[in-house]
Design a protein around this motif. Structure first.
Motif, PDB file in Angstrom:
ATOM      1  N   THR A 491      33.739  48.455  43.216  1.00 42.30           N
ATOM      2  CA  THR A 491      35.060  48.195  43.811  1.00 42.30           C
ATOM      3  C   THR A 491      36.201  48.515  42.851  1.00 42.30           C
ATOM      4  O   THR A 491      36.185  48.085  41.697  1.00 42.30           O
ATOM      5  CB  THR A 491      35.144  46.710  44.230  1.00 42.30           C
ATOM      6  OG1 THR A 491      34.126  46.476  45.191  1.00 42.30           O
ATOM      7  CG2 THR A 491      36.505  46.376  44.813  1.00 42.30           C
ATOM      8  N   THR A 492      37.174  49.272  43.335  1.00 40.24           N
ATOM      9  CA  THR A 492      38.400  49.506  42.559  1.00 40.24           C
ATOM     10  C   THR A 492      39.608  49.501  43.497  1.00 40.24           C
ATOM     11  O   THR A 492      39.495  49.887  44.665  1.00 40.24           O
ATOM     12  CB  THR A 492      38.401  50.891  41.847  1.00 40.24           C
ATOM     13  OG1 THR A 492      38.141  51.885  42.831  1.00 40.24           O
ATOM     14  CG2 THR A 492      37.377  50.975  40.729  1.00 40.24           C
ATOM     15  N   HIS A 493      40.711  49.028  42.984  1.00 40.87           N
ATOM     16  CA  HIS A 493      42.003  49.152  43.681  1.00 40.87           C
ATOM     17  C   HIS A 493      43.031  49.489  42.608  1.00 40.87           C
ATOM     18  O   HIS A 493      42.913  48.994  41.481  1.00 40.87           O
ATOM     19  CB  HIS A 493      42.428  47.817  44.315  1.00 40.87           C
ATOM     20  CG  HIS A 493      41.609  47.395  45.485  1.00 40.87           C
ATOM     21  ND1 HIS A 493      40.482  46.620  45.371  1.00 40.87           N
ATOM     22  CD2 HIS A 493      41.768  47.622  46.818  1.00 40.87           C
ATOM     23  CE1 HIS A 493      39.970  46.404  46.572  1.00 40.87           C
ATOM     24  NE2 HIS A 493      40.724  46.998  47.465  1.00 40.87           N
ATOM     25  N   ASP A 494      44.019  50.276  42.956  1.00 36.01           N
ATOM     26  CA  ASP A 494      45.150  50.443  42.048  1.00 36.01           C
ATOM     27  C   ASP A 494      45.821  49.073  41.964  1.00 36.01           C
ATOM     28  O   ASP A 494      46.309  48.548  42.965  1.00 36.01           O
ATOM     29  CB  ASP A 494      46.100  51.496  42.634  1.00 36.01           C
ATOM     30  CG  ASP A 494      47.334  51.684  41.764  1.00 36.01           C
ATOM     31  OD1 ASP A 494      47.485  50.932  40.773  1.00 36.01           O
ATOM     32  OD2 ASP A 494      48.140  52.582  42.080  1.00 36.01           O
ATOM     33  N   GLU A 495      45.826  48.491  40.742  1.00 35.30           N
ATOM     34  CA  GLU A 495      46.360  47.118  40.640  1.00 35.30           C
ATOM     35  C   GLU A 495      47.874  47.090  40.757  1.00 35.30           C
ATOM     36  O   GLU A 495      48.465  46.024  40.930  1.00 35.30           O
ATOM     37  CB  GLU A 495      45.905  46.483  39.318  1.00 35.30           C
ATOM     38  CG  GLU A 495      44.402  46.308  39.307  1.00 35.30           C
ATOM     39  CD  GLU A 495      43.894  45.404  38.210  1.00 35.30           C
ATOM     40  OE1 GLU A 495      44.679  44.601  37.676  1.00 35.30           O
ATOM     41  OE2 GLU A 495      42.695  45.513  37.901  1.00 35.30           O
ATOM     42  N   SER A 548      42.139  42.956  43.163  1.00 36.28           N
ATOM     43  CA  SER A 548      41.401  44.194  42.847  1.00 36.28           C
ATOM     44  C   SER A 548      39.889  43.994  42.954  1.00 36.28           C
ATOM     45  O   SER A 548      39.141  44.961  43.065  1.00 36.28           O
ATOM     46  CB  SER A 548      41.777  44.719  41.464  1.00 36.28           C
ATOM     47  OG  SER A 548      41.617  43.694  40.530  1.00 36.28           O
ATOM     48  N   ASN A 549      39.411  42.726  42.946  1.00 37.21           N
ATOM     49  CA  ASN A 549      37.965  42.471  43.127  1.00 37.21           C
ATOM     50  C   ASN A 549      37.528  42.564  44.592  1.00 37.21           C
ATOM     51  O   ASN A 549      36.328  42.541  44.872  1.00 37.21           O
ATOM     52  CB  ASN A 549      37.609  41.025  42.717  1.00 37.21           C
ATOM     53  CG  ASN A 549      37.655  40.826  41.226  1.00 37.21           C
ATOM     54  OD1 ASN A 549      37.920  41.753  40.494  1.00 37.21           O
ATOM     55  ND2 ASN A 549      37.394  39.606  40.787  1.00 37.21           N
ATOM     56  N   GLY A 574      41.219  52.401  48.451  1.00 36.99           N
ATOM     57  CA  GLY A 574      40.802  51.281  47.595  1.00 36.99           C
ATOM     58  C   GLY A 574      39.653  50.520  48.239  1.00 36.99           C
ATOM     59  O   GLY A 574      39.454  50.579  49.446  1.00 36.99           O
ATOM     60  N   LYS A 577      32.614  50.952  46.755  1.00 36.49           N
ATOM     61  CA  LYS A 577      32.109  52.334  46.786  1.00 36.49           C
ATOM     62  C   LYS A 577      30.605  52.234  46.998  1.00 36.49           C
ATOM     63  O   LYS A 577      29.806  52.395  46.076  1.00 36.49           O
ATOM     64  CB  LYS A 577      32.439  52.998  45.444  1.00 36.49           C
ATOM     65  CG  LYS A 577      32.248  54.470  45.386  1.00 36.49           C
ATOM     66  CD  LYS A 577      33.534  55.211  45.668  1.00 36.49           C
ATOM     67  CE  LYS A 577      33.292  56.699  45.826  1.00 36.49           C
ATOM     68  NZ  LYS A 577      34.315  57.379  46.582  1.00 36.49           N
TER      69      LYS A 577
END
Ligand SMILES: Cc1cc2nc3c(=O)[nH]c(=O)nc-3n(C[C@H](O)[C@H](O)[C@H](O)COP(=O)(O)OP(=O)(O)OC[C@H]3O[C@@H](n4cnc5c(N)ncnc54)[C@H](O)[C@@H]3O)c2cc1C
Length: 581
Positions: A491-495, A548-549, A574, A577
């Motif tokens: 997992t990723t997100h632009d913070e 972001s988690n 986001g 994956k």
């Protein structure tokens, strides 16, 4: 109408308008099946001599994941009924089956042992069914669709685009607006700001999975749930994929259990499915209508893996991927109105899941198929009003999928307090009488409203999650912490964007919840997004949110007992994956 979207509020933002005849929102199996069927039907229609040809059509499908399959998460054993309708030669076309079920075990677990049922209950019989990774299956469907060329139709498959709000015109749905990209946390645009587009469509099909963000908006505006006997109901599921020593588990192995580690009065269970390449899917689902404020699917999964029957399977193996997601389990009695002017709901967004079988992929796909059949007629008749699209509901509810849902209409309600002797008796009756049970129409409030205070549930006021002995020592091998598991979800997100998890009633509500219910969000979230940080005096002022988690499971939006959390789509792309889930 409330607007919780994260769209830029700048009035001077110019949004590109794109016109579609049909727009599918969500790239899960339900909508991909819908698109597949629609292309088949248009092709067949145009081949009929003398028929008025459908030409110059534009059909789009948006998916919030960076790529198809990234956000697809399931068990999964697939009932291939709908897939066979779409693609009878799926086996010859490279369908990514992990294996086919050959050995089945069903258990009522106690902590150290349990009772294995001498026969597999009819609703759990899977012999011969494919075991799949939904993420691989969705990728395969999208790839097959990408190869299709249908004369007169322009198909646009658009991953990386999240539908952020519904577009309305005089009370009818006319498409969706996609989420802005490149927005600062305070809502101001960054240098790379890309405004979301207005995707306008004659017909929009919403297949957002469980607790769709746009489906919530639709319900709020159109009252889609108003005639349902029950509110929508959910489970929260967590799953790990393990790589095991060669030959440890036979191909086609499937295990289901209920009982331990859940306590009396709780509903849920496990699933263990053998995958290709010495991999094993090990998962646990917990019903979110439990009164227990500290119910936690991830913790149940960790405990479950320490049971001797499961520990012996996993010994010497390694966890390679994790994921979590809610699952719609209300079934027949919780289904919303399926069609309205300009739009339709399919799949988990419409509660098309058979909780008895822990299966929704085939029912959602059938939803897509029935929706597509109705859309074809609507395009021919040039009528996308409510009566025209409403034929989809009739077709679905009268299909084999509707019958399957009807026959299990009381399953979850019977077992909502676990497998008690009375529940076992009712279950037997319902199996014998096509779903009927005495006191039919078992009703109840939604999941969030059922959460008890710690005093009511544990007999002690003011309990905190840290007061609860977790009963698991996380060793990083067999038992894995939430944060380590989240890492394994990719997992990723632009913070540096606005938080997509909205606290809509204010921080004071969270503080009261901490005092009375111990802040269930800090426990039920399978990705440790929510934390309370008490000061030296033990007081708290707000909940800390690590958005972001977030694995996009929607459990918080469903289960927050105060209705204080609203999940909104972050910038498209986001999230998790998943490649094996
Ligand atoms: C733990 C667990 C185990 C399960 N086991 C099984 C099983 O063994 N067999 C079985 O048949 N079923 C199983 N299910 C149920 C099954 O996974 C679902 O019924 C099925 O995935 C529903 O398909 P769908 O297309 O409706 O939704 P989803 O599969 O949820 O797909 C929805 C898609 O829409 C996207 N999306 C959502 N909102 C937006 C938006 N606003 N804009 C753009 N894109 C959006 C999402 O990213 C997602 O890709 C299980 C579910 C869980 C959680």
């Amino acid at each position: 109408m409330r607007d919780f979207s994260t769209q830029s509020a700048r009035p001077d933002v110019v949004r590109e308008e794109l016109d579609f005849d049909v727009l599918f929102v969500g790239g899960g199996p339900s909508n991909l099946a819908g698109l597949w069927r629609l292309l088949d039907r248009i092709e067949a229609h145009n081949a009929v001599p003398g028929a008025r040809r459908l030409e110059g059509l534009t059909i789009g499908l948006i998916e919030k994941g960076d790529d198809f399959g990234d956000h697809a998460f399931s068990g999964a054993v697939l009932d291939p009924a709908a897939l066979l309708e779409l693609c009878p030669d799926y086996r010859e076309r490279g369908f990514p089956a992990e294996g086919f079920v050959s050995t089945e075990e069903v258990w009522l677990f106690t902590q150290r042992g349990g009772l294995r049922t001498p026969v597999v209950p009819p609703f759990l019989r899977n012999h011969g069914n494919p075991i799949v990774s939904l993420s691989k299956m969705v990728r395969w469907m999208a790839e097959e669709l990408g190869k299709r060329e249908v004369a007169g139709v322009d198909v646009m498959l658009l991953p990386g685009f999240a539908g952020s709000k519904v577009l309305w015109e005089e009370g009818r749905v006319v498409g969706v607006q996609t989420a802005d990209k490149g927005v600062n946390p305070d809502g101001t645009p960054k240098g790379n700001f890309e405004p979301g587009n207005n995707l306008r469509a004659k017909i929009t099909v919403f297949g957002e999975g469980p607790r769709g963000h746009l489906a919530r908006e639709l319900d709020e505006v159109l009252g889609l749930q108003a005639d349902s006997a029950n509110p929508q109901r959910y489970e929260s599921g967590a799953k790990e994929i393990w790589e095991l020593p060669e030959g440890r588990v036979p191909d086609g192995f499937v295990l289901h259990s209920t009982g331990w580690p859940q306590g009396d009065g709780e509903s849920g269970g496990s699933f263990v499915y053998k995958m290709a390449g010495n991999r094993l899917a090990v998962g646990y689902v917990v019903s979110l209508d439990t009164a227990d404020p500290f119910a936690d699917a991830h913790l149940c999964l960790q405990k479950f893996k320490t049971h001797p029957r499961i520990a012996q399977l996993l010994e010497g193996g390694q966890m390679v991927q994790y994921g979590a997601k809610a699952l719609a389990i209300g079934g027949w009695h919780s289904m919303p109105r399926l069609a309205f002017a300009g739009g339709m709901l399919v799949g988990d967004s419409a509660q098309m899941v058979n909780a008895a079988r822990l299966k929704g992929i085939h029912l959602g796909m059938k939803g897509g198929i029935c929706a597509a059949d109705t859309i074809l007629d609507a395009l021919v008749a040039e009528d996308w009003g409510e009566a025209s699209l409403g034929r989809y509901a009739t077709a679905y509810l009268n299909s084999w999928a509707g019958l399957e849902l009807y026959r299990t209409r009381n399953f979850h309600q019977i077992l909502e307090h676990g497998l008690t002797p009375v529940a076992a008796l009712k279950l037997g009756l319902s199996l014998a009488f096509g779903g009927w049970v005495p006191g039919e129409g078992l009703r109840g409030p939604g999941d969030a409203a059922r959460t008890a205070t710690t005093e009511a549930f544990y007999g002690k006021a003011g309990l905190k999650p840290s007061d609860m002995a977790p009963g698991v020592k996380f060793d990083g091998k067999a038992t894995i912490t939430k944060l380590d598991d989240v890492f394994a979800s990719g997992t990723t997100h632009d913070e540096h964007q606005p938080g997509h998890l909205k606290i809509v009633k204010g921080d004071a509500v969270c503080v009261t919840c901490w005092e009375t219910k111990g802040s269930p969000c800090t426990v039920f979230c399978p990705a440790q997004v929510y934390e309370m940080h008490p000061d030296a005096a033990g007081a708290v002022s707000k909940v800390a949110i690590s958005f972001s988690n977030c694995v996009h499971c929607k459990t918080c939006d469903i289960k927050c007992p105060e209705g204080n959390v609203v999940w909104t789509p972050p910038e498209g792309g986001g999230g998790p994956k998943y490649t094996l889930c």
